[in-house]
Design a protein around this motif. Structure first.
Motif, PDB file in Angstrom:
ATOM      1  N   PRO A   1     -30.083 -36.452  -5.106  1.00 18.36           N
ATOM      2  CA  PRO A   1     -29.746 -35.968  -3.815  1.00 18.36           C
ATOM      3  C   PRO A   1     -31.566 -35.119  -3.581  1.00 18.36           C
ATOM      4  O   PRO A   1     -31.660 -35.470  -2.612  1.00 18.36           O
TER       5      PRO A   1
ATOM      6  N   PHE B   1     -29.579 -33.671  -9.905  1.00 16.72           N
ATOM      7  CA  PHE B   1     -29.601 -33.854  -9.097  1.00 16.72           C
ATOM      8  C   PHE B   1     -30.459 -35.138  -8.808  1.00 16.72           C
ATOM      9  O   PHE B   1     -30.914 -34.702  -7.497  1.00 16.72           O
TER      10      PHE B   1
ATOM     11  N   GLY C   1     -23.848 -35.697  -7.031  1.00 16.12           N
ATOM     12  CA  GLY C   1     -24.944 -34.217  -7.417  1.00 16.12           C
ATOM     13  C   GLY C   1     -23.570 -33.311  -7.746  1.00 16.12           C
ATOM     14  O   GLY C   1     -23.934 -31.841  -7.974  1.00 16.12           O
TER      15      GLY C   1
ATOM     16  N   GLY D   1     -26.106 -40.449  -3.383  1.00 15.74           N
ATOM     17  CA  GLY D   1     -26.725 -39.053  -3.368  1.00 15.74           C
ATOM     18  C   GLY D   1     -28.012 -38.913  -2.390  1.00 15.74           C
ATOM     19  O   GLY D   1     -28.082 -37.597  -2.032  1.00 15.74           O
TER      20      GLY D   1
ATOM     21  N   PHE E   1     -26.725 -25.349  -9.487  1.00 15.35           N
ATOM     22  CA  PHE E   1     -27.511 -25.450  -8.552  1.00 15.35           C
ATOM     23  C   PHE E   1     -27.845 -24.050  -7.828  1.00 15.35           C
ATOM     24  O   PHE E   1     -27.933 -23.589  -6.769  1.00 15.35           O
TER      25      PHE E   1
ATOM     26  N   ASP F   1     -26.365 -42.752  -7.250  1.00 16.12           N
ATOM     27  CA  ASP F   1     -27.012 -41.928  -6.727  1.00 16.12           C
ATOM     28  C   ASP F   1     -27.888 -42.237  -5.415  1.00 16.12           C
ATOM     29  O   ASP F   1     -28.503 -41.466  -5.304  1.00 16.12           O
TER      30      ASP F   1
END
Length: 215
Positions: free
Chosen positions: A129, A126, A29, A71, A94, A68
């Motif tokens: 997370p 994105f 992220g 995250g 973000f 990933d």
């Protein structure tokens, strides 16, 4: 020093480590140029006898999947307050509008948002997370994460590697100029595809409205 001699002096292990690290951190992220690093390394592997493109692709895939997954775990534990914190640290990536757009993509596509997101810069940052924040079942996330990582990292490495092999004779003749031109062509093609994908996504979705992190 000739370009080929310089490339041969770069330790293969260092290239593998940098690619895996940058892609992994990006997948957590944190906005980093993972795509550019992967393209550059894949092109380098076509000119560097010590860098194995298969190993490079495997390292890139491992970094993507592991990043990933971490995250996802952070997002699941941190929830929406995490998105608010990321919004303050990285407002360009973000913002409330970007969060809303990514969230709608998850609501519309489910686990496929994780897979498709690997090919789109915004969703790639994105995916992990946000999947955790939205409480996506981990087994669904993992399947899409692994498949997306393999297709994106492996596919990008293979395509750029073979482009570099075909252009090898030209690169040897033009040295630095040829290497720079090949990198620019590869990056321009990548950015064009990403721009078209983003444009298509915006055309099929209503304008995003900011989503409060505490809602």
């Amino acid at each position: 020093m000739h370009v080929q001699e310089w490339l041969d002096s770069v330790p293969a292990a260092a290239v593998y480590a940098v690619v895996a690290l940058v892609i992994g951190v990006e997948s957590l992220g944190i906005p980093l140029p993972g795509e550019i690093v992967l393209v550059s390394a894949a092109l380098m592997s076509s000119q560097h006898s010590g860098i194995n493109p298969v190993v490079l692709g495997a390292c890139a895939t491992a970094g993507a999947v592991l990043g990933d997954s971490i995250g996802y775990a952070i997002g699941r534990k941190g929830g929406r307050p995490l998105l608010a914190w990321l919004g303050k640290k990285f407002p360009k990536h973000f913002s409330g509008g970007h969060v809303a757009t990514a969230e709608r993509s998850f609501e519309k596509w489910g686990m496929w948002a994780v897979f498709v997101g690997r090919f789109i810069a915004l969703l790639r940052i994105f995916a992990g997370p946000l999947a955790g924040v939205l409480q996506m079942p981990y087994w669904k996330f993992l399947i899409a994460n692994v498949l997306g990582g393999i297709c994106w990292a492996g596919g990008t490495t293979a395509v750029i590697y073979y482009v570099g092999v075909v252009a090898e004779g030209w690169l040897k003749k033009f040295s630095y100029v040829g290497l720079a031109a090949a990198v620019l062509v590869a990056l321009a093609s990548m950015l064009l595809v990403r721009r078209k994908a983003k444009k298509a996504q915006l055309q099929h979705e209503p304008e995003a409205e900011p989503v409060g992190a505490g809602e």
